[in-house]
Design an enzyme around this catalytic site. Sequence first.
Site, mmCIF file in Angstrom:
data_model
loop_
_atom_site.group_PDB
_atom_site.id
_atom_site.type_symbol
_atom_site.label_atom_id
_atom_site.label_comp_id
_atom_site.label_asym_id
_atom_site.label_seq_id
_atom_site.Cartn_x
_atom_site.Cartn_y
_atom_site.Cartn_z
ATOM 1 N N ASP A 193 25.955 10.260 -14.678
ATOM 2 C CA ASP A 193 24.889 10.715 -15.587
ATOM 3 C C ASP A 193 23.678 10.960 -14.695
ATOM 4 O O ASP A 193 23.014 10.015 -14.277
ATOM 5 C CB ASP A 193 24.613 9.632 -16.638
ATOM 6 C CG ASP A 193 23.635 10.087 -17.712
ATOM 7 O OD1 ASP A 193 22.881 11.048 -17.475
ATOM 8 O OD2 ASP A 193 23.599 9.458 -18.791
ATOM 9 N N GLU A 219 28.153 14.851 -21.479
ATOM 10 C CA GLU A 219 26.817 15.195 -21.997
ATOM 11 C C GLU A 219 26.405 16.594 -21.567
ATOM 12 O O GLU A 219 26.479 16.948 -20.394
ATOM 13 C CB GLU A 219 25.788 14.191 -21.480
ATOM 14 C CG GLU A 219 24.365 14.470 -21.928
ATOM 15 C CD GLU A 219 23.389 13.440 -21.405
ATOM 16 O OE1 GLU A 219 22.327 13.284 -22.025
ATOM 17 O OE2 GLU A 219 23.676 12.795 -20.370
ATOM 18 N N HIS A 277 26.196 4.164 -29.066
ATOM 19 C CA HIS A 277 24.923 4.885 -28.966
ATOM 20 C C HIS A 277 24.975 6.152 -29.808
ATOM 21 O O HIS A 277 26.027 6.527 -30.341
ATOM 22 C CB HIS A 277 24.585 5.215 -27.508
ATOM 23 C CG HIS A 277 25.614 6.057 -26.809
ATOM 24 N ND1 HIS A 277 25.749 7.418 -27.018
ATOM 25 C CD2 HIS A 277 26.564 5.733 -25.887
ATOM 26 C CE1 HIS A 277 26.719 7.889 -26.251
ATOM 27 N NE2 HIS A 277 27.241 6.890 -25.565
ATOM 28 N N ASP A 279 0.815 -1.217 0.000
ATOM 29 C CA ASP A 279 0.000 0.000 0.000
ATOM 30 C C ASP A 279 0.852 1.271 0.000
ATOM 31 O O ASP A 279 0.388 2.348 0.370
ATOM 32 C CB ASP A 279 -0.961 0.009 1.198
ATOM 33 C CG ASP A 279 -0.251 -0.116 2.535
ATOM 34 O OD1 ASP A 279 0.981 -0.340 2.523
ATOM 35 O OD2 ASP A 279 -0.910 -0.002 3.574
ATOM 36 N N GLU A 308 25.917 13.975 -26.333
ATOM 37 C CA GLU A 308 26.517 13.056 -25.376
ATOM 38 C C GLU A 308 27.363 11.957 -26.016
ATOM 39 O O GLU A 308 27.061 10.781 -25.894
ATOM 40 C CB GLU A 308 25.439 12.432 -24.490
ATOM 41 C CG GLU A 308 24.264 11.809 -25.240
ATOM 42 C CD GLU A 308 23.282 11.140 -24.296
ATOM 43 O OE1 GLU A 308 23.697 10.291 -23.491
ATOM 44 O OE2 GLU A 308 22.089 11.472 -24.378
ATOM 45 N N ASP A 368 19.776 16.975 -18.244
ATOM 46 C CA ASP A 368 20.409 15.670 -18.482
ATOM 47 C C ASP A 368 21.900 15.921 -18.686
ATOM 48 O O ASP A 368 22.311 16.404 -19.733
ATOM 49 C CB ASP A 368 19.772 15.029 -19.720
ATOM 50 C CG ASP A 368 20.223 13.595 -19.950
ATOM 51 O OD1 ASP A 368 20.996 13.075 -19.121
ATOM 52 O OD2 ASP A 368 19.809 12.992 -20.957
ATOM 53 N N HIS A 373 13.966 11.742 -22.462
ATOM 54 C CA HIS A 373 14.008 11.359 -23.871
ATOM 55 C C HIS A 373 12.708 11.899 -24.460
ATOM 56 O O HIS A 373 11.696 11.207 -24.500
ATOM 57 C CB HIS A 373 14.107 9.837 -24.038
ATOM 58 C CG HIS A 373 15.455 9.301 -23.676
ATOM 59 N ND1 HIS A 373 15.777 7.974 -23.762
ATOM 60 C CD2 HIS A 373 16.586 9.919 -23.240
ATOM 61 C CE1 HIS A 373 17.036 7.786 -23.380
ATOM 62 N NE2 HIS A 373 17.540 8.956 -23.049
ATOM 63 N N ARG A 395 31.889 9.448 -20.852
ATOM 64 C CA ARG A 395 30.805 10.137 -21.572
ATOM 65 C C ARG A 395 30.752 11.574 -21.068
ATOM 66 O O ARG A 395 30.950 11.825 -19.870
ATOM 67 C CB ARG A 395 29.452 9.441 -21.351
ATOM 68 C CG ARG A 395 28.310 10.070 -22.136
ATOM 69 C CD ARG A 395 27.073 9.168 -22.245
ATOM 70 N NE ARG A 395 26.421 8.880 -20.983
ATOM 71 C CZ ARG A 395 26.451 7.700 -20.375
ATOM 72 N NH1 ARG A 395 27.130 6.683 -20.898
ATOM 73 N NH2 ARG A 395 25.811 7.511 -19.223
ATOM 74 N N HIS A 434 23.580 1.936 -18.984
ATOM 75 C CA HIS A 434 22.501 2.263 -18.059
ATOM 76 C C HIS A 434 22.727 1.577 -16.714
ATOM 77 O O HIS A 434 21.831 0.945 -16.151
ATOM 78 C CB HIS A 434 21.135 1.874 -18.648
ATOM 79 C CG HIS A 434 20.716 2.747 -19.799
ATOM 80 N ND1 HIS A 434 19.722 2.397 -20.685
ATOM 81 C CD2 HIS A 434 21.160 3.960 -20.195
ATOM 82 C CE1 HIS A 434 19.578 3.360 -21.586
ATOM 83 N NE2 HIS A 434 20.447 4.317 -21.306
ATOM 84 N N TYR A 460 33.705 3.683 -24.669
ATOM 85 C CA TYR A 460 33.631 2.667 -23.626
ATOM 86 C C TYR A 460 34.503 1.492 -24.070
ATOM 87 O O TYR A 460 34.239 0.871 -25.108
ATOM 88 C CB TYR A 460 32.183 2.216 -23.422
ATOM 89 C CG TYR A 460 31.233 3.381 -23.369
ATOM 90 C CD1 TYR A 460 30.937 4.025 -22.171
ATOM 91 C CD2 TYR A 460 30.650 3.881 -24.549
ATOM 92 C CE1 TYR A 460 30.087 5.117 -22.142
ATOM 93 C CE2 TYR A 460 29.795 4.973 -24.522
ATOM 94 C CZ TYR A 460 29.517 5.588 -23.324
ATOM 95 O OH TYR A 460 28.686 6.677 -23.298
ATOM 96 N N HIS A 490 19.565 13.112 -27.975
ATOM 97 C CA HIS A 490 18.120 12.891 -28.097
ATOM 98 C C HIS A 490 17.411 14.197 -27.769
ATOM 99 O O HIS A 490 17.989 15.104 -27.169
ATOM 100 C CB HIS A 490 17.662 11.768 -27.158
ATOM 101 C CG HIS A 490 18.129 11.920 -25.733
ATOM 102 N ND1 HIS A 490 17.546 12.805 -24.850
ATOM 103 C CD2 HIS A 490 19.137 11.338 -25.045
ATOM 104 C CE1 HIS A 490 18.173 12.742 -23.687
ATOM 105 N NE2 HIS A 490 19.151 11.861 -23.771
#
Length: 444
Positions: free
Chosen positions: A260, A408, A350, A39, A384, A271, A361, A406, A243, A388, A354
């Site tokens: 990130d 960004e 990647h 709950d 970004e 972002d 996104h 990375r 991710h 890697y 975006h």
Amino acid sequence: MTRIPKSEFARRRSALMAQMEPNSIAILPAAPMYIRNRDVEHVYRQDSDFQYLSGFPEPEAVIALIPGREHGEYVLFCRERDPERELWDGLRAGQDGAIKTYGADDAFPIGDIDDILPGLIEGRERVYYAIGTNEAFDHRLMEWIKTIRAKARQGAQPPSEFVALDHLLHDMRLYKSGNEVKVMRHAAQISARAHIRAMQASRAGLSEYHLEAELDYEFRKGGAKMPAYGSIVAAGRNACILHYRENDAPLKDGDLVLIDAACEIDCYASDITRTFPVSGRFSPEQKAIYELVLKANEEAFKHIAPGKHWNEAHEATVRVITAGLVELGLLQGEIDELIASEAYKPFYMHRAGHWLGMDVHDVGDYKIGGEWRVLEPGMAMTVEPGIYIAADNPNVARKWRGIGVRIEDDVVVTKSGCEILTTGVPKSVAEIEALMAAAREQVA
């Protein structure tokens, strides 16, 4: 606190209704409440399309927009005031608040929707609605249509056509107004301070979650109710997981940490990604990869301007990264051939960005008629690029393995180019090392 003014919501509703065919109705439900476990509910966050048109922050609500309706074009169904429930769950706007505070022309209790909304739909030729985004509400809407059809012999006129509301609405959302850019700039400023705080706090012996706690503190201190998405704090080889979510590994001397993370303000996201050495100094290999990614990041900005197409910035980052990997000996061959064969993809898998807005996104087509969309003022996006190098990659020298970088930033297309919203966070190797060295001196 920077917010979207009430007048802008009214302009958006008017702009949407101006695109609707005559004798039509648009229907949009609020986001439902979601149970976290048993709950306990998740923190409520309004549906972005619903928020875009209303600014109304409550669940159990439905918007009906009816161009030309004599008694008011904007109808809002929402919860009634209830002193007992408000004692437990917080204040509600009620029907008076829906009109006075949120600009509805007419407001009805959500409990009366089965009696009232079919009558508003009846006689309208078209219903604008995003089928498939809220399955439970899809079923309710179909039941109301059946109710109208059942009365056809008595002269009731059911709608003859459904039109995708999200197609119209998402194209509107793609173009950010001055007020929207102000809110996004504010979110970016808070997020920038959070990244700086994490850099200053970083040291070997802590864990990834210690830096996540620093981010969360700065977000909340700045007035953000929540992150715009699940924060990624990835140290060492974890930075090669795009991710990564665990955020519980130790920070080790000699490793990089990729963060990130960003907040949202008034349902507008920022972002930001930054990568820095846990203990404040880049190794030669880390510096080489970092500066290559930074070069790609900065090159992309030159390809974001009115008249340039969406994919140009990505193509620019691919060329910079591929050439740099050849220079470092991580790829061998002729640059154009390596790009054509996508030889860079094991390192850069990647896209360079975006759309960005109410959703991190964000909505909006990237192609129109099979061609990349041409950029126009007001469009907002991320930049970004990343590299890697998997810790178990047998095709590279050991000294490169496990490095993930990375960088960004958030940008808005302007009349002459683009505005970078995220300049508040250091990016150069020298700036990052100086910031982290100063933080250590203060502690010492």
